[in-house]
Enzyme design. Structure first.
Site, short mmCIF file in Angstrom:
data_model
loop_
_atom_site.label_atom_id
_atom_site.label_comp_id
_atom_site.label_asym_id
_atom_site.label_seq_id
_atom_site.Cartn_x
_atom_site.Cartn_y
_atom_site.Cartn_z
N LYS A 50 -41.94 -31.96 -13.56
CA LYS A 50 -42.73 -32.44 -12.44
C LYS A 50 -42.40 -33.89 -12.10
CE LYS A 50 -47.62 -32.73 -11.02
NZ LYS A 50 -49.01 -32.40 -11.45
N SER A 126 -51.26 -29.36 -8.39
CA SER A 126 -50.20 -30.20 -7.86
C SER A 126 -48.83 -29.96 -8.50
CB SER A 126 -50.56 -31.68 -8.05
OG SER A 126 -50.67 -32.00 -9.44
N SER A 150 -54.19 -28.55 -11.99
CA SER A 150 -52.87 -28.72 -11.38
C SER A 150 -51.75 -27.99 -12.08
CB SER A 150 -52.53 -30.21 -11.30
OG SER A 150 -53.31 -30.83 -10.30
#
Length: 493
Positions: A50, A126, A150
């Site tokens: 990420k 996210s 997330s």
């Protein structure tokens, strides 16, 4: 011996073909000649990282124009270092919501992440790219963060497994913070076992895997039936898939029992208040000085944290402490508590109501820092994945993963694959406009933001003043608590 170079080249070729339609990577690394040292437990496993983690290959952007271009330059975040030392090969930084909050903003100079089952749909956030890239084989394991869902939300909407461990189990060093008392580093993969193996390395467990189970004999699983019914959020297809998942647990020997969750809405409010307040503490100076450089979804959400009184934030922390103690009691004698991970399947990008959905299902466990696992439990009639969430008491991560794996070994939802992606590019994404608000509401919000020294244009006030009214409503969900025992009481007057 794993031929790492061949494996990496195959996945890079898949990214070459597909990523223009999936938006998985922000930046890809040249790993074609990667050859990890030694024979660690993750030798040959490829990673999508990420875009909030530092890697020695690249400084993370946090999917934002507002970031430090030298932050941790040339160094791995601690979680990345541990995975790399165990033989894993990072292939690139993956797409995310800006600073791990909100929805993608197509106006920013980053790819918009797409759902691997339907590129016109949202993959969840996210940790969007770290989930979406797994489905078409662009890498083996995704590294993500979870502050309010997330990891678990994109795992749910993309039909993969996502693990939010006990808060603090994996170090956050070298990872851009959002709300430190909530931020949790975890893993995503197609299966529980793959995600658990990577998590064990990132957490520095003495053995990288839990003791797996052949069945669920003797296991007790709680279900908050009344809370699920009263929330009214579950789609009929999600409810049906969840009921089928509970039957599968029973078939494997588990005893499924009903539990009450009176702490639910207080903790839901406390988690959101904490996220907004701590996030604004992190980004307040940037919002004051560089408002226009942040994406619209991020800035109009996080700015509300600057209006939360300190007394309300402190109250929310007391509620979290009280709620954690209460949930430990409710989990006493239970190995897991089961709910859907998300109330519906992935919404289309042109569905403002679907994109605006907020649910307590993942945020409850973030509020108290307990571990939770999202894993596939079925599909809706459109062929989109639905997800089961299993949560447990803090520190029971390995036992919880073993329960999740036992369920997965007796189902085949995680083995399903989507149809080939359409050859045509997906439709462009546009951000929905906020509902206009009353002039007096805008005036009051504008005055409050002026006092907080945040220069918000009048046009934007009209769009998100209603969000502040909803945020203020959360304050009313925080119960009065006795001090210092933090016991809830009712005013007899």
């Amino acid at each position: 011996m794993v031929d790492v170079s061949t494996r990496v080249k195959r996945q890079q070729a898949a990214a070459d073909r597909l990523d223009g339609r999936l938006g998985v990577f922000v930046r890809r690394f040249d790993s074609s000649r990667a050859e990890p040292a030694g024979a660690g437990p993750l030798r040959g496993v490829t990673l999508g990282v990420k875009d909030v983690f530092a890697t020695r290959e690249a400084v993370p952007t946090a999917h934002s124009k507002v970031h430090d271009t030298d932050w941790h330059r040339g160094r791995d975040a601690e979680a990345v270092r541990r995975l790399r030392d165990a033989g894993a090969v990072p292939l690139g930084l993956t797409t995310a919501a800006e600073h791990a909050l909100g929805r993608p903003d197509p106006a920013l100079p980053f790819p918009v992440p797409r759902n691997p089952w339907d590129p016109d749909r949202y993959p969840g956030g996210s940790s969007s790219g770290s989930a979406a890239g797994l489905v078409h084989g662009l890498f083996d394991v995704g590294l993500g963060t979870d502050t309010g869902g997330s990891i678990r939300i994109p795992a749910a909407l993309c039909g993969v497994t996502g693990v939010k461990p006990t808060h603090g189990l994996v170090p956050t060093t070298g990872c851009h913070p959002l709300a430190p008392s909530l931020d949790t580093v975890g893993t995503l993969a197609r299966t529980v076992r793959e995600a658990a193996r990577a998590l064990g390395v990132a957490a520095a467990w003495d053995t990288p895997e839990p003791a797996w189970r052949a069945d669920l004999d003797g296991i007790r699983v709680g279900v908050p039936d009344r809370a699920l019914e009263e929330s009214g959020q579950l789609s009929p297809e999600c409810r049906e898939a969840f009921d089928t998942a509970l039957e599968s647990l029973r078939d494997q020997g588990a005893k499924v029992v009903s539990v009450e969750l009176p702490e639910l809405y207080p903790l839901f409010a406390a988690q959101l208040i904490t996220l907004l307040a701590e996030g604004f503490d992190r980004h307040g100076a940037g919002l004051r000085g560089r408002w226009d450089q942040y994406g619209r979804p991020f800035r109009r959400t996080l700015v509300l944290g600057g209006l939360i009184p300190a007394s309300v934030y402190v109250h929310a922390q007391r509620v979290r402490t009280w709620g954690a103690a209460a949930l430990r009691g409710r989990l006493d004698g239970l190995e897991a508590l089961a709910t859907p991970t998300w109330p519906t399947a992935a919404p289309r990008y042109d569905d403002p109501a679907g994109l605006a959905t907020v649910s307590w299902l993942p945020s409850l466990w973030s509020a108290v820092g307990f571990p939770a696992v999202a894993l596939p439990m079925g599909f809706d009639t459109a062929g989109l994945p639905l997800s089961l969430q299993l949560a447990g008491a803090p520190g029971t991560d390995r036992a919880l993963l073993a329960v999740a794996d036992a369920f997965q070994q007796h189902t085949d939802w995680h083995l399903r694959a989507p149809a080939p992606l359409p050859a045509t590019p997906p439709a462009p994404v546009t951000l929905p406009q906020g509902a206009p608000s009353e002039a007096e509401t805008r005036r009051q919000l504008g005055a409050a933001l002026h006092r907080a020294k945040v220069p918000v244009p009048e046009a934007e006030l009209a769009e998100f003043a209603g969000q502040w009214q909803l945020t203020e409503m959360l304050f009313g969900f925080l119960p009065e608590l006795r001090d210092p025992a933090h016991e809830m009481y009712q005013d007899e007057n």
